[in-house]
Design a protein around this motif. Structure first.
Motif, PDB file in Angstrom:
ATOM      1  N   SER A 566      34.762  46.543  44.212  1.00  0.00           N
ATOM      2  CA  SER A 566      34.011  45.494  44.911  1.00  0.00           C
ATOM      3  C   SER A 566      34.729  44.153  44.818  1.00  0.00           C
ATOM      4  O   SER A 566      34.697  43.352  45.764  1.00  0.00           O
ATOM      5  N   ALA A 567      35.385  43.892  43.706  1.00  0.00           N
ATOM      6  CA  ALA A 567      36.153  42.654  43.571  1.00  0.00           C
ATOM      7  C   ALA A 567      37.312  42.636  44.562  1.00  0.00           C
ATOM      8  O   ALA A 567      37.616  41.600  45.175  1.00  0.00           O
ATOM      9  N   GLU A 568      37.964  43.757  44.728  1.00  0.00           N
ATOM     10  CA  GLU A 568      39.065  43.829  45.692  1.00  0.00           C
ATOM     11  C   GLU A 568      38.552  43.610  47.110  1.00  0.00           C
ATOM     12  O   GLU A 568      39.186  42.901  47.911  1.00  0.00           O
ATOM     13  N   VAL A 569      37.411  44.197  47.434  1.00  0.00           N
ATOM     14  CA  VAL A 569      36.833  44.030  48.768  1.00  0.00           C
ATOM     15  C   VAL A 569      36.472  42.567  49.011  1.00  0.00           C
ATOM     16  O   VAL A 569      36.723  42.017  50.093  1.00  0.00           O
ATOM     17  N   ALA A 570      35.898  41.908  48.017  1.00  0.00           N
ATOM     18  CA  ALA A 570      35.528  40.498  48.165  1.00  0.00           C
ATOM     19  C   ALA A 570      36.754  39.655  48.468  1.00  0.00           C
ATOM     20  O   ALA A 570      36.710  38.757  49.323  1.00  0.00           O
ATOM     21  N   GLY A 571      37.869  39.913  47.787  1.00  0.00           N
ATOM     22  CA  GLY A 571      39.091  39.168  48.055  1.00  0.00           C
ATOM     23  C   GLY A 571      39.584  39.355  49.473  1.00  0.00           C
ATOM     24  O   GLY A 571      39.994  38.396  50.144  1.00  0.00           O
ATOM     25  N   ARG A 572      39.523  40.597  49.966  1.00  0.00           N
ATOM     26  CA  ARG A 572      39.980  40.859  51.343  1.00  0.00           C
ATOM     27  C   ARG A 572      39.052  40.227  52.364  1.00  0.00           C
ATOM     28  O   ARG A 572      39.506  39.730  53.402  1.00  0.00           O
ATOM     29  N   ARG A 573      37.748  40.227  52.085  1.00  0.00           N
ATOM     30  CA  ARG A 573      36.798  39.651  53.048  1.00  0.00           C
ATOM     31  C   ARG A 573      37.035  38.155  53.222  1.00  0.00           C
ATOM     32  O   ARG A 573      36.913  37.624  54.328  1.00  0.00           O
ATOM     33  N   LEU A 574      37.355  37.491  52.141  1.00  0.00           N
ATOM     34  CA  LEU A 574      37.537  36.044  52.235  1.00  0.00           C
ATOM     35  C   LEU A 574      38.939  35.648  52.647  1.00  0.00           C
ATOM     36  O   LEU A 574      39.110  34.709  53.434  1.00  0.00           O
ATOM     37  N   PHE A 575      39.942  36.364  52.140  1.00  0.00           N
ATOM     38  CA  PHE A 575      41.321  35.886  52.298  1.00  0.00           C
ATOM     39  C   PHE A 575      42.236  36.851  53.041  1.00  0.00           C
ATOM     40  O   PHE A 575      43.444  36.614  53.112  1.00  0.00           O
ATOM     41  N   GLY A 576      41.650  37.907  53.587  1.00  0.00           N
ATOM     42  CA  GLY A 576      42.439  38.821  54.394  1.00  0.00           C
ATOM     43  C   GLY A 576      43.568  39.457  53.599  1.00  0.00           C
ATOM     44  O   GLY A 576      43.365  39.933  52.477  1.00  0.00           O
ATOM     45  N   THR A 577      44.762  39.434  54.157  1.00  0.00           N
ATOM     46  CA  THR A 577      45.898  40.087  53.518  1.00  0.00           C
ATOM     47  C   THR A 577      46.699  39.154  52.615  1.00  0.00           C
ATOM     48  O   THR A 577      47.752  39.536  52.110  1.00  0.00           O
ATOM     49  N   PHE A 578      46.220  37.924  52.429  1.00  0.00           N
ATOM     50  CA  PHE A 578      46.973  37.021  51.562  1.00  0.00           C
ATOM     51  C   PHE A 578      47.094  37.641  50.169  1.00  0.00           C
ATOM     52  O   PHE A 578      46.104  38.099  49.592  1.00  0.00           O
ATOM     53  N   PRO A 579      48.292  37.664  49.598  1.00  0.00           N
ATOM     54  CA  PRO A 579      48.530  38.421  48.358  1.00  0.00           C
ATOM     55  C   PRO A 579      48.063  37.695  47.096  1.00  0.00           C
ATOM     56  O   PRO A 579      48.859  37.144  46.342  1.00  0.00           O
ATOM     57  N   VAL A 580      46.777  37.699  46.861  1.00  0.00           N
ATOM     58  CA  VAL A 580      46.230  37.095  45.644  1.00  0.00           C
ATOM     59  C   VAL A 580      45.428  38.153  44.900  1.00  0.00           C
ATOM     60  O   VAL A 580      44.716  38.954  45.517  1.00  0.00           O
ATOM     61  N   ASP A 581      45.570  38.172  43.601  1.00  0.00           N
ATOM     62  CA  ASP A 581      44.855  39.127  42.759  1.00  0.00           C
ATOM     63  C   ASP A 581      43.573  38.503  42.208  1.00  0.00           C
ATOM     64  O   ASP A 581      43.527  37.304  41.920  1.00  0.00           O
ATOM     65  N   PHE A 582      42.549  39.353  42.029  1.00  0.00           N
ATOM     66  CA  PHE A 582      41.329  38.945  41.330  1.00  0.00           C
ATOM     67  C   PHE A 582      41.042  39.977  40.239  1.00  0.00           C
ATOM     68  O   PHE A 582      40.129  40.792  40.355  1.00  0.00           O
ATOM     69  N   PRO A 583      41.834  39.941  39.162  1.00  0.00           N
ATOM     70  CA  PRO A 583      41.662  40.937  38.094  1.00  0.00           C
ATOM     71  C   PRO A 583      40.374  40.700  37.313  1.00  0.00           C
ATOM     72  O   PRO A 583      39.869  39.579  37.237  1.00  0.00           O
ATOM     73  N   LEU A 584      39.864  41.775  36.742  1.00  0.00           N
ATOM     74  CA  LEU A 584      38.633  41.710  35.971  1.00  0.00           C
ATOM     75  C   LEU A 584      38.891  42.099  34.525  1.00  0.00           C
ATOM     76  O   LEU A 584      39.676  43.011  34.242  1.00  0.00           O
ATOM     77  N   ASP A 585      38.227  41.406  33.606  1.00  0.00           N
ATOM     78  CA  ASP A 585      38.073  41.894  32.242  1.00  0.00           C
ATOM     79  C   ASP A 585      36.846  42.793  32.269  1.00  0.00           C
ATOM     80  O   ASP A 585      35.717  42.318  32.439  1.00  0.00           O
ATOM     81  N   LEU A 586      37.055  44.086  32.132  1.00  0.00           N
ATOM     82  CA  LEU A 586      36.006  45.076  32.376  1.00  0.00           C
ATOM     83  C   LEU A 586      35.797  45.910  31.119  1.00  0.00           C
ATOM     84  O   LEU A 586      36.755  46.391  30.512  1.00  0.00           O
ATOM     85  N   ALA A 587      34.529  46.067  30.718  1.00  0.00           N
ATOM     86  CA  ALA A 587      34.230  46.838  29.507  1.00  0.00           C
ATOM     87  C   ALA A 587      32.935  47.611  29.698  1.00  0.00           C
ATOM     88  O   ALA A 587      32.000  47.133  30.353  1.00  0.00           O
ATOM     89  N   VAL A 588      32.892  48.804  29.122  1.00  0.00           N
ATOM     90  CA  VAL A 588      31.676  49.610  29.057  1.00  0.00           C
ATOM     91  C   VAL A 588      31.219  49.604  27.611  1.00  0.00           C
ATOM     92  O   VAL A 588      31.931  50.083  26.710  1.00  0.00           O
ATOM     93  N   VAL A 589      30.045  49.019  27.349  1.00  0.00           N
ATOM     94  CA  VAL A 589      29.611  48.756  25.972  1.00  0.00           C
ATOM     95  C   VAL A 589      28.135  49.089  25.809  1.00  0.00           C
ATOM     96  O   VAL A 589      27.407  49.292  26.799  1.00  0.00           O
ATOM     97  N   ASP A 590      27.729  49.132  24.556  1.00  0.00           N
ATOM     98  CA  ASP A 590      26.302  49.267  24.242  1.00  0.00           C
ATOM     99  C   ASP A 590      25.638  47.901  24.107  1.00  0.00           C
ATOM    100  O   ASP A 590      24.457  47.751  24.401  1.00  0.00           O
ATOM    101  N   SER A 591      26.418  46.906  23.639  1.00  0.00           N
ATOM    102  CA  SER A 591      25.879  45.568  23.408  1.00  0.00           C
ATOM    103  C   SER A 591      26.796  44.536  24.037  1.00  0.00           C
ATOM    104  O   SER A 591      28.031  44.656  23.982  1.00  0.00           O
ATOM    105  N   TYR A 592      26.190  43.506  24.588  1.00  0.00           N
ATOM    106  CA  TYR A 592      26.948  42.409  25.202  1.00  0.00           C
ATOM    107  C   TYR A 592      27.887  41.763  24.182  1.00  0.00           C
ATOM    108  O   TYR A 592      28.969  41.273  24.520  1.00  0.00           O
ATOM    109  N   ALA A 593      27.489  41.757  22.913  1.00  0.00           N
ATOM    110  CA  ALA A 593      28.310  41.119  21.881  1.00  0.00           C
ATOM    111  C   ALA A 593      29.658  41.809  21.715  1.00  0.00           C
ATOM    112  O   ALA A 593      30.609  41.201  21.209  1.00  0.00           O
TER     113      ALA A 593
END
Length: 596
Positions: A566-593
């Motif tokens: 979804s992050a990649e899609v959002a970048g394309r929707r706003l900026f088309g093919t312009f080569p900019v990355d929107f990397p995510l810090d992504l984690a699957v956890v039991d607690s937000y901490a």
């Protein structure tokens, strides 16, 4: 048979007391067939049946209509929120010329739009002073007007307002961008209601243990927690002020000055520069006082019900389009209490944070390929160091923030010129926005949200400085106020466009989550999330560039993929093919901490 995405539009409006009117319309707002009237109690069933055709619902305000549907277990896919859309169209420069040829919105719609666009986080610049705070998220909003009780034919009035808005968009200077913005903003209104309805999973026992470790046992009413009382005694002894009320800023400041501590305020930043024995316990006391006030036992009693924190989100609640909340501090949860955010048994939290979102958005808006390349596949700040723009990551962060907020002194003032030489397109964009603000003009985000005009006080300061015989002090005030408003507009275009990216990210993710098959019968249910979400992954938290999804554990890998895609899609929707990355810090956890 399911219709195509843009085939069906259905207006919802109050009809006679106890009844709701439904009217099908085309994309321009022209009525199709006759209106239908249904009793309020049958509305969820009717909406659920109509959802099979994937309509775009059109209503006055998601906060009015959607909660009752969710209570009945009915989610909707798409909406056009007239309140949210009207607020954007009323101010967007993209629609300025079109507004000349269109009638103004009716009183009921104008009241809704005005309530939606009441600016928060706007600098107040007058007489050389300014409040510059984009993050005032908990200011209460005025109550929403009860739109359809003040018109004779609410259904026809709602249809007419939708047609007016559609015509404005079609006649605007950038209809494609505005359509995307209105769709994303309307999706945001649904998400805001869903976040409150489902709630953020919260373990009261864990939170209470955090409070007891930090503050001591829960005190009796009117008493301070034990650890705060001990610290207060140490401060009074060190200042030789046995009756000092540490919670009175006036008393505290006088006591500090009497003790020879030369401070002009009681801020921790100023106190930290002094070695007096009162300072350490005072700073510790103030830290505990903030915890007690913002997230103490009273907060728990008020905001945690049934294992959920249900904040009232206000999508688009600040001037730049960032979200606000009405109380509870959902957008300011300190790390101390995040350990209480725990997934239900058999469920997981998927936590995602868009790294350095605003500078990446700036690079893409300005089409600055050199700046985008510095961020590609890496930490943006490290990229600036690798390219020799600055010497360290800390300097890179100072330079970027200075560029976006208009810093001209200190380390930022020294480093920003280096950034301008390395990335002239990016700097030209924010510098141009600042100059427009200094002139008292309006700037606009990528998709079409425009900044408010400066307040009357600002204009009065500028006018006085331009009058014959104006003194030097008045001219200095005017220049200072102009620069302050220029810093606001400088940041507005970046922060506002970043908010648009985040909206598109969430809207796309919401769509993808709805397509993930729910857990099979017999799986653990998240009953406190309500009937619409008890078996399916769902959004439970959002903060500018960070979100949390609560998901059955078996679906966590699929949900994590959906978040990243979804992050990649959002970048394309706003900026088309312009080569900019929107990397995510992504984690699957039991607690937000676990993500701290």
């Amino acid at each position: 048979m399911r219709g195509r995405m843009d085939d069906v539009h259905v207006v919802l409006a109050r009809s006679a007391p106890g009844f709701v009117g439904l009217q099908s319309v085309d994309d321009a707002g022209a009525a199709i067939g006759d209106a239908e009237t249904v009793p309020v109690e049958r509305l969820p069933a009717v909406v659920a049946e109509r959802e099979q055709d994937r309509p775009r619902w059109i209503w006055s305000d998601s906060r009015t209509w959607y909660p009752a549907l969710l209570d009945a277990g009915v989610r909707i896919e798409r909406v056009h929120d007239l309140r949210a859309a009207g607020a954007i169209l009323a101010g967007s420069t993209f629609a300025a010329r079109a507004r000349v040829d269109h009638p103004p919105s009716p009183d009921w719609a104008a009241a809704l739009a005005a309530e939606a666009s009441a600016p928060r986080g706007v600098p107040v610049a007058a007489a050389g002073t300014a409040l510059f705070d984009f993050d005032e998220f908990d200011a209460p909003a005025p109550p929403a007007p009860d739109a359809e009780t003040v018109v004779a034919d609410p259904v026809a009035a709602t249809v007419a307002e939708f047609a007016r808005q559609q015509s404005l968009v079609a006649a605007s200077d950038a209809p494609g961008r505005l359509r995307l913005l209105l769709a994303a903003e309307s999706a945001g209104t649904l998400i805001g209601v869903e976040l409150q309805h489902a709630g953020l999973p919260w373990r009261r026992d864990v939170h209470e243990s955090v409070l007891e470790r930090a503050l001591g046992p829960k005190p009796s009413p009117g008493r301070k927690p034990a650890k705060m009382a001990v610290l207060a005694g140490e401060v009074r002894d060190a200042l030789e002020a046995p009756a000092l009320n540490l919670d009175s800023q006036t008393e505290l400041l006088k006591a500090l000055q009497r003790a020879g501590i030369a401070v002009a305020s009681t801020s921790r930043w100023e106190l930290a520069d002094h070695a007096h024995p009162a300072v350490a316990p005072l700073l510790a006391y103030k830290k505990l006082a903030r915890l007690l006030s913002a997230n103490g036992w009273t907060w728990l009693d008020e905001w945690i019900v049934g294992g959920r924190f249900r904040a009232e989100y206000v999508p688009g609640g600040t001037a730049t389009g960032r979200w606000a909340t009405n109380g509870g501090g959902a957008l300011q949860l300190p790390k101390q209490v995040r350990s209480a955010v725990v997934a239900d048994s058999g469920w997981k939290l998927v936590v995602a944070d868009a790294a350095q979102l605003e500078p990446r958005v700036l690079a893409a808006m300005a089409r600055d390929e050199a700046m985008a390349d510095a961020a590609r596949g890496r930490d943006l700040y490290a990229g600036l160091v690798e390219r020799g723009v600055v010497a360290s990551r800390d300097e890179a962060k100072i330079a970027i923030l200075g560029a976006m907020y208009g810093a001209t002194s200190g380390d930022a003032g020294r480093l920003v010129p280096r950034l301008a030489r390395a990335y002239p397109a990016a700097m030209a964009l924010v510098d141009g926005a600042a100059r427009e603000g200094e002139r008292g003009g309006v700037v606009t985000t990528l998709l079409g949200r425009s900044s408010p005009l400066p307040p009357e006080g600002w204009r009065a300061v500028q006018a006085r400085a331009s009058e014959p015989g104006a003194v030097a002090a008045e001219e200095r005030r005017a220049r200072s106020a102009a620069r302050e408003w220029g810093r606001f507009t400088r940041n507005f275009v970046v922060q506002g466009t970043a908010a648009e990216w985040a909206l598109c990210w969430m809207a796309e993710l919401r769509h993808r989550l709805a397509g993930i098959a729910p857990s099979p019968l017999g799986a653990r249910r998240a009953g406190a999330s309500g009937p619409a979400f008890e078996l399916a992954p769902h959004l439970v938290f959002f903060l500018h560039d960070e979100l949390i999804v609560h998901t059955p554990a078996a679906l966590a890998p699929e949900v994590a993929d959906a978040v990243a895609e979804s992050a990649e899609v959002a970048g394309r929707r706003l900026f088309g093919t312009f080569p900019v990355d929107f990397p995510l810090d992504l984690a699957v956890v039991d607690s937000y901490a676990e993500t701290d």
